[in-house]
Design a protein around this motif. Structure first.
Motif, PDB file in Angstrom:
ATOM      1  N   ALA A  22      48.014  38.961  35.021  1.00 32.41           N
ATOM      2  CA  ALA A  22      46.599  38.582  35.081  1.00 32.41           C
ATOM      3  C   ALA A  22      46.401  37.179  35.653  1.00 32.41           C
ATOM      4  O   ALA A  22      45.826  36.306  35.016  1.00 32.41           O
ATOM      5  CB  ALA A  22      45.984  38.685  33.688  1.00 32.41           C
ATOM      6  N   TYR A  24      44.400  36.148  37.918  1.00 32.98           N
ATOM      7  CA  TYR A  24      43.036  35.847  38.369  1.00 32.98           C
ATOM      8  C   TYR A  24      42.084  35.643  37.203  1.00 32.98           C
ATOM      9  O   TYR A  24      41.347  34.665  37.170  1.00 32.98           O
ATOM     10  CB  TYR A  24      42.539  36.946  39.311  1.00 32.98           C
ATOM     11  CG  TYR A  24      43.523  37.143  40.442  1.00 32.98           C
ATOM     12  CD1 TYR A  24      43.661  36.188  41.434  1.00 32.98           C
ATOM     13  CD2 TYR A  24      44.371  38.246  40.470  1.00 32.98           C
ATOM     14  CE1 TYR A  24      44.609  36.324  42.443  1.00 32.98           C
ATOM     15  CE2 TYR A  24      45.313  38.394  41.473  1.00 32.98           C
ATOM     16  CZ  TYR A  24      45.424  37.429  42.460  1.00 32.98           C
ATOM     17  OH  TYR A  24      46.370  37.557  43.447  1.00 32.98           O
ATOM     18  N   SER A  25      42.095  36.519  36.242  1.00 32.18           N
ATOM     19  CA  SER A  25      41.199  36.380  35.088  1.00 32.18           C
ATOM     20  C   SER A  25      41.851  35.589  33.959  1.00 32.18           C
ATOM     21  O   SER A  25      41.172  35.041  33.109  1.00 32.18           O
ATOM     22  CB  SER A  25      40.806  37.757  34.545  1.00 32.18           C
ATOM     23  OG  SER A  25      41.915  38.362  33.889  1.00 32.18           O
ATOM     24  N   ASN A  26      43.188  35.576  33.938  1.00 27.63           N
ATOM     25  CA  ASN A  26      43.954  34.992  32.847  1.00 27.63           C
ATOM     26  C   ASN A  26      43.638  35.662  31.502  1.00 27.63           C
ATOM     27  O   ASN A  26      43.778  35.059  30.451  1.00 27.63           O
ATOM     28  CB  ASN A  26      43.775  33.474  32.764  1.00 27.63           C
ATOM     29  CG  ASN A  26      44.942  32.811  32.062  1.00 27.63           C
ATOM     30  OD1 ASN A  26      46.070  33.274  32.154  1.00 27.63           O
ATOM     31  ND2 ASN A  26      44.666  31.744  31.342  1.00 27.63           N
ATOM     32  N   VAL A  27      43.186  36.901  31.551  1.00 29.56           N
ATOM     33  CA  VAL A  27      42.956  37.702  30.351  1.00 29.56           C
ATOM     34  C   VAL A  27      44.052  38.761  30.321  1.00 29.56           C
ATOM     35  O   VAL A  27      44.064  39.680  31.142  1.00 29.56           O
ATOM     36  CB  VAL A  27      41.556  38.358  30.340  1.00 29.56           C
ATOM     37  CG1 VAL A  27      41.407  39.278  29.136  1.00 29.56           C
ATOM     38  CG2 VAL A  27      40.474  37.288  30.337  1.00 29.56           C
ATOM     39  N   ASN A  45      47.474  45.427  31.748  1.00 27.25           N
ATOM     40  CA  ASN A  45      46.623  45.253  32.914  1.00 27.25           C
ATOM     41  C   ASN A  45      47.439  44.642  34.048  1.00 27.25           C
ATOM     42  O   ASN A  45      48.326  43.811  33.829  1.00 27.25           O
ATOM     43  CB  ASN A  45      45.358  44.440  32.599  1.00 27.25           C
ATOM     44  CG  ASN A  45      45.607  43.021  32.131  1.00 27.25           C
ATOM     45  OD1 ASN A  45      46.558  42.753  31.406  1.00 27.25           O
ATOM     46  ND2 ASN A  45      44.729  42.113  32.511  1.00 27.25           N
ATOM     47  N   GLU A  47      46.469  42.984  37.586  1.00 27.87           N
ATOM     48  CA  GLU A  47      45.394  42.537  38.472  1.00 27.87           C
ATOM     49  C   GLU A  47      45.857  42.503  39.925  1.00 27.87           C
ATOM     50  O   GLU A  47      47.060  42.537  40.218  1.00 27.87           O
ATOM     51  CB  GLU A  47      44.898  41.153  38.041  1.00 27.87           C
ATOM     52  CG  GLU A  47      44.210  41.186  36.700  1.00 27.87           C
ATOM     53  CD  GLU A  47      43.655  39.844  36.272  1.00 27.87           C
ATOM     54  OE1 GLU A  47      42.888  39.838  35.292  1.00 27.87           O
ATOM     55  OE2 GLU A  47      43.957  38.805  36.911  1.00 27.87           O
ATOM     56  N   TYR A  51      40.020  42.776  43.697  1.00 26.38           N
ATOM     57  CA  TYR A  51      39.721  43.088  42.293  1.00 26.38           C
ATOM     58  C   TYR A  51      39.553  44.572  41.996  1.00 26.38           C
ATOM     59  O   TYR A  51      39.935  45.044  40.935  1.00 26.38           O
ATOM     60  CB  TYR A  51      38.473  42.340  41.822  1.00 26.38           C
ATOM     61  CG  TYR A  51      38.677  40.851  41.713  1.00 26.38           C
ATOM     62  CD1 TYR A  51      39.806  40.315  41.120  1.00 26.38           C
ATOM     63  CD2 TYR A  51      37.731  39.979  42.224  1.00 26.38           C
ATOM     64  CE1 TYR A  51      39.994  38.946  41.025  1.00 26.38           C
ATOM     65  CE2 TYR A  51      37.908  38.600  42.136  1.00 26.38           C
ATOM     66  CZ  TYR A  51      39.043  38.089  41.538  1.00 26.38           C
ATOM     67  OH  TYR A  51      39.217  36.741  41.450  1.00 26.38           O
ATOM     68  N   THR A  54      42.560  46.459  40.624  1.00 22.61           N
ATOM     69  CA  THR A  54      43.118  46.103  39.321  1.00 22.61           C
ATOM     70  C   THR A  54      43.230  47.348  38.446  1.00 22.61           C
ATOM     71  O   THR A  54      42.365  48.210  38.453  1.00 22.61           O
ATOM     72  CB  THR A  54      42.227  45.044  38.639  1.00 22.61           C
ATOM     73  OG1 THR A  54      42.317  43.839  39.408  1.00 22.61           O
ATOM     74  CG2 THR A  54      42.636  44.781  37.215  1.00 22.61           C
ATOM     75  N   CYS A  56      43.576  48.661  34.568  1.00 23.72           N
ATOM     76  CA  CYS A  56      43.406  48.279  33.166  1.00 23.72           C
ATOM     77  C   CYS A  56      44.584  48.785  32.334  1.00 23.72           C
ATOM     78  O   CYS A  56      45.206  49.808  32.655  1.00 23.72           O
ATOM     79  CB  CYS A  56      42.115  48.864  32.604  1.00 23.72           C
ATOM     80  SG  CYS A  56      40.625  48.226  33.383  1.00 23.72           S
ATOM     81  N   THR A  82      41.703  37.384  23.926  1.00 20.35           N
ATOM     82  CA  THR A  82      40.290  37.010  23.983  1.00 20.35           C
ATOM     83  C   THR A  82      39.841  36.616  22.575  1.00 20.35           C
ATOM     84  O   THR A  82      40.460  37.025  21.597  1.00 20.35           O
ATOM     85  CB  THR A  82      39.446  38.202  24.487  1.00 20.35           C
ATOM     86  OG1 THR A  82      39.737  39.356  23.685  1.00 20.35           O
ATOM     87  CG2 THR A  82      39.755  38.519  25.945  1.00 20.35           C
TER      88      THR A  82
END
Length: 144
Positions: A22, A24-27, A45, A47, A51, A54, A56, A82
């Motif tokens: 991850a 890009y989102s760092n999630v 996930n 990424e 986008y 990606t 999930c 999160t």
């Protein structure tokens, strides 16, 4: 349902959480699905700079289950870094509807706060589009 069953599923998801990609989102998200026969499949996930490409974690775990020849999700655990438990996105909810049922158990855990939340798929996607909708419009011999 025994809480230990959910704990085992969450542990399986946590065991692959670090493998999430991850940048890009760092999630970072991981999922573990339990098939009807009790076998557990995991996914993370993945990424992509584009986008839309990606993948999930939930769909990755379901794809692993399908690749192994299973077709029925009984429950799924999602873990994410999160602040709150992360529900599955709309696309993942629809894929869960394809391989689960309104009663499929969905548990999500925040790795940050350790807070958890449990839903039934029917709560998250009350009007799922299913094969029955296709069969109603094309006849009973429609695929799959």
């Amino acid at each position: 349902m025994d809480g230990r069953d959910l704990d085992k599923l969450v542990e399986k998801a946590l065991s692959v959480h670090r493998n999430s990609y991850a940048p890009y989102s760092n999630v970072h998200v991981a999922a573990a699905v339990e098939a009807e026969d009790g076998t557990i499949y995991t996914g993370v996930n993945v990424e992509n700079a584009s986008y839309g490409l990606t993948i999930c974690a939930e769909r990755a775990a379901i794809a692993a289950m399908v690749a192994a020849g299973r077709r029925r999700v009984v429950k799924i655990a999602i873990v994410a870094d999160t602040p709150e438990p992360l529900p599955p996105c709309g696309a993942c909810r629809q894929v869960l509807a394809e391989f689960g049922s309104r009663d499929t158990l969905v548990v999500s855990v925040s790795t940050v706060t350790k807070e958890s939340r449990v839903w039934r798929l029917g709560e998250l996607l009350p009007y799922a589009f299913t094969v029955e909708h296709i069969r109603e419009n094309r006849g009973s011999d429609a695929a799959p």
